[in-house]
Scaffold this motif. Structure first.
Motif, PDB file in Angstrom:
ATOM      1  N   LYS A 165       3.024  -5.449   0.344  1.00  0.00           N
ATOM      2  CA  LYS A 165       3.733  -6.666   0.921  1.00  0.00           C
ATOM      3  C   LYS A 165       3.036  -7.706   1.328  1.00  0.00           C
ATOM      4  O   LYS A 165       3.068  -9.037   0.825  1.00  0.00           O
ATOM      5  N   LEU A 166       1.723  -7.481   2.105  1.00  0.00           N
ATOM      6  CA  LEU A 166       0.962  -8.638   2.510  1.00  0.00           C
ATOM      7  C   LEU A 166      -0.007  -8.926   1.369  1.00  0.00           C
ATOM      8  O   LEU A 166      -0.310 -10.223   1.119  1.00  0.00           O
ATOM      9  N   GLU A 207      10.744  -6.705  -3.151  1.00  0.00           N
ATOM     10  CA  GLU A 207      10.522  -5.299  -2.108  1.00  0.00           C
ATOM     11  C   GLU A 207      10.733  -3.993  -2.710  1.00  0.00           C
ATOM     12  O   GLU A 207      10.015  -3.295  -2.455  1.00  0.00           O
ATOM     13  N   PRO A 233       3.036 -10.761  -1.735  1.00  0.00           N
ATOM     14  CA  PRO A 233       4.514 -11.134  -1.037  1.00  0.00           C
ATOM     15  C   PRO A 233       5.604 -11.727  -1.943  1.00  0.00           C
ATOM     16  O   PRO A 233       6.623 -11.636  -1.490  1.00  0.00           O
TER      17      PRO A 233
END
Lengths: 136, 65
Positions: A74-75, A82, A78
């Motif tokens: 996710k980092l 998801e 981004p």
């Protein structure tokens, strides 16, 4: 914006070889300092057996490892959806976890040392720019 | 990698979040706790390592005098 912000989030290019033999370069960012506790919890179980570091790891630690893989993804990406990141992290968990641990904790390479020296230099230069009481 | 884990465990026993925050601020000036929490793990570890090395050098030079 914080003083250190400009030094943060430098992604590292890592070549990953998947089980089907295909290779890909991922740009992975290190985890945030708040995750150090999770790394320590993993460290308590991980590596008890030096020949097979994954032996003896309980379910909780595996969940924690999966969380960290997902957090890293996710980092690093981004903008990606998801659910896609989650599926990717779950599928490639075993490939990614040693890379993520290494990315966050290992500082042995000369390239990394060079980066650290540059960071140190930049921090020193910034510190000189900060006005002291004497100059005020 | 296992050696690094041992070092980190040592760090955890010796220092807490406030201790690390205090150490970094002593050397680099004001840093908000929020900023520290958001910093990447390798950056914090390396900054702490540099502080440790600086202290060791200082100790050695003081012993020589």
């Amino acid at each position: 914006m914080g003083r250190f912000n400009k030094y943060l989030g430098e992604a590292e290019e890592i070549e990953i070889e998947y089980k089907n033999g295909t290779k890909e370069i991922l740009k992975l960012k290190p985890l945030e300092w708040t995750d150090i506790k999770n790394l320590l919890l993993i460290g308590k179980d991980f590596g008890k057996n030096t020949e097979n570091p994954l032996e003896g790891i309980n379910e909780k630690t595996i969940d924690l490892m999966q969380d960290m893989v997902l957090k890293t993804m996710k980092l690093s990406y981004p903008e990606e959806p998801e659910d896609e990141l989650k599926a990717f992290a779950t599928k490639n968990f075993m490939i990614l976890i040693p890379i993520i641990i290494d990315l966050n904790l290992n500082v042995g390479s000369s390239e990394k040392l060079e980066k650290i020296k540059q960071l140190q230099k930049r921090v020193k230069e910034d510190a000189r720019k900060i006005p002291t009481d004497k100059t005020a | 990698m296992l050696e690094r884990f041992r070092q980190i465990k040592q760090l955890d026993e010796d220092e807490n979040l406030i201790g690390i925050h205090d150490e970094l601020m002593r050397n680099y000036g004001y840093i908000s706790i929020y900023e520290l929490k958001k910093m990447p793990i390798p950056t914090v570890l390396e900054l702490l390592d540099q502080i440790r090395k600086y202290k060791e050098r200082l100790k050695r030079s003081l012993r020589k005098r």
